[in-house]
Design an enzyme around this catalytic site. Structure first.
Site, PDB file in Angstrom:
ATOM      1  N   ARG A 144      13.571  77.347 -15.278  1.00  0.00           N
ATOM      2  CA  ARG A 144      13.530  78.566 -14.480  1.00  0.00           C
ATOM      3  C   ARG A 144      12.734  79.606 -15.264  1.00  0.00           C
ATOM      4  O   ARG A 144      12.721  79.591 -16.492  1.00  0.00           O
ATOM      5  CB  ARG A 144      14.936  79.088 -14.217  1.00  0.00           C
ATOM      6  N   LYS A 168      22.252  78.685 -16.079  1.00  0.00           N
ATOM      7  CA  LYS A 168      23.254  79.433 -15.344  1.00  0.00           C
ATOM      8  C   LYS A 168      24.643  79.188 -15.919  1.00  0.00           C
ATOM      9  O   LYS A 168      24.960  78.094 -16.379  1.00  0.00           O
ATOM     10  CB  LYS A 168      23.225  79.033 -13.861  1.00  0.00           C
ATOM     11  N   HIS A 239       9.550  79.780  -8.769  1.00  0.00           N
ATOM     12  CA  HIS A 239      10.086  78.436  -9.023  1.00  0.00           C
ATOM     13  C   HIS A 239       9.092  77.328  -8.703  1.00  0.00           C
ATOM     14  O   HIS A 239       9.442  76.151  -8.774  1.00  0.00           O
ATOM     15  CB  HIS A 239      11.354  78.213  -8.196  1.00  0.00           C
ATOM     16  N   ARG A 242       8.698  74.661 -11.324  1.00  0.00           N
ATOM     17  CA  ARG A 242       9.964  73.938 -11.467  1.00  0.00           C
ATOM     18  C   ARG A 242      10.104  72.928 -10.335  1.00  0.00           C
ATOM     19  O   ARG A 242      10.520  71.784 -10.557  1.00  0.00           O
ATOM     20  CB  ARG A 242      11.117  74.936 -11.462  1.00  0.00           C
ATOM     21  N   HIS A 265      21.236  71.267 -12.966  1.00  0.00           N
ATOM     22  CA  HIS A 265      22.026  71.437 -11.751  1.00  0.00           C
ATOM     23  C   HIS A 265      23.437  70.914 -11.984  1.00  0.00           C
ATOM     24  O   HIS A 265      23.610  69.795 -12.481  1.00  0.00           O
ATOM     25  CB  HIS A 265      21.412  70.681 -10.570  1.00  0.00           C
ATOM     26  N   TYR A 274      14.835  67.578  -3.518  1.00  0.00           N
ATOM     27  CA  TYR A 274      13.527  67.098  -3.947  1.00  0.00           C
ATOM     28  C   TYR A 274      13.208  65.712  -3.396  1.00  0.00           C
ATOM     29  O   TYR A 274      12.044  65.342  -3.305  1.00  0.00           O
ATOM     30  CB  TYR A 274      13.437  67.118  -5.478  1.00  0.00           C
TER      31      TYR A 274
END
Length: 293
Positions: A144, A168, A239, A242, A265, A274
């Site tokens: 990110r 995150k 993004h 990414r 994730h 994706y």
């Protein structure tokens, strides 16, 4: 302490939710609470019928299915917590559902477009070396933008070829950077960074002004400028690289679980978007090049 505050504290303590996530949940719960208070109800006395009426009202007001689905997800999480901790006897939204939302496909780049973007910075200057290195890392590691600009010197291990990324929820992960990105990073640290920093002992790996870490906004402006140089006309987002990282890995046969770990994730379903991107690209190629496409 309100029940909303108690729930958000639990999210922070148990799941390490970010400030952005907590603020989003607070907005959703507050909006629902305000609706209930108009009928002298509370969050803990709400009924499924009342929620259904509100969703219908939101649809009439022009809210899209995706927005309502996100709201339902927020409120479901709250009511699961409320039932678990004895605030309510039954979950009013346990049997409430909305039609499934087809995930929107993220903007990405073809491999040749990524190559042109990486070649855009003028590497004859320290700023160009910095930008090339940042783009290489962004694409090689699937970072990110916030993770990239937040890197410090001690997060890099050139000998092992890995970067330690804080994602995150303040969760760390180790991501391999590949030979090309590692070579550019070594070159940048040796030649450009000392020139760009007044005090090379400061922690920021990629400085902006005053030896502080570059802001996300500044780097985003740099990406857009380099995209123009590269002749890339399609819309970009912070993004985009990414997304390209994940899509290109899957196109070349990478395992979805591996891509999930590299992206940081917590839920595999987030990564599965994706696979839709890769499938959409295959369908496009078939339509363009097959005689009966």
């Amino acid at each position: 302490m309100s029940v909303i505050d108690a729930y958000l504290d639990a999210l922070w303590l148990e799941q390490g939710a970010s400030d952005h996530t907590l603020a989003a949940y607070r907005r959703d719960l507050t909006a629902w609470q305000e609706q209930l208070e108009r009928d002298d109800e509370t969050l803990l006395t709400a009924s499924p019928a009342r929620f259904g009426a509100w969703m219908e009202q939101r649809r009439e007001q022009g809210y899209q299915l995706r927005s309502n689905a996100r709201m339902l997800s927020s409120l479901r999480s709250f009511y699961r917590w409320a039932r678990l901790y004895g605030h309510i006897d039954s979950d009013p939204l346990a049997n409430v559902s909305l039609p499934k939302v087809r995930p929107s496909l993220p903007d990405t780049l073809e491999e040749d477009e990524v190559e042109r973007l990486l070649l855009a910075p003028d590497v004859g200057t320290p700023l160009g070396v910095r930008d090339r290195t940042m783009l290489e890392l962004l694409y090689a590691c699937g970072l990110r933008v916030s993770e990239l600009v937040g890197l410090t010197g001690d997060a890099i291990n050139l000998r092992q070829g890995v970067v330690r990324v804080r994602g995150k929820g303040d969760k760390d992960r180790l991501v391999p950077m590949g030979d090309e990105a590692a070579a550019w990073l070594a070159h940048y640290i040796e030649t450009a960074r000392p020139t760009l920093m007044q005090d090379p002992t400061r922690p920021a790996l990629f400085p902006g002004r005053g030896d502080k870490a570059m802001t996300r906004q500044t780097f985003w402006h740099r990406i857009k400028a380099h995209a123009i140089t590269a002749g890339i006309a399609r819309p970009l987002s912070p993004h985009t690289l990414r997304h390209a990282f994940a899509t290109h890995l899957l196109n070349h046969g990478a395992n979805l679980r591996v891509v999930q770990l590299l992206l940081g994730h917590s839920d595999l379903s987030t990564t599965q978007i994706y696979t839709h991107v890769a499938q959409a690209r295959l369908e496009q190629l078939h339509a363009e090049h097959h005689p009966r496409g």
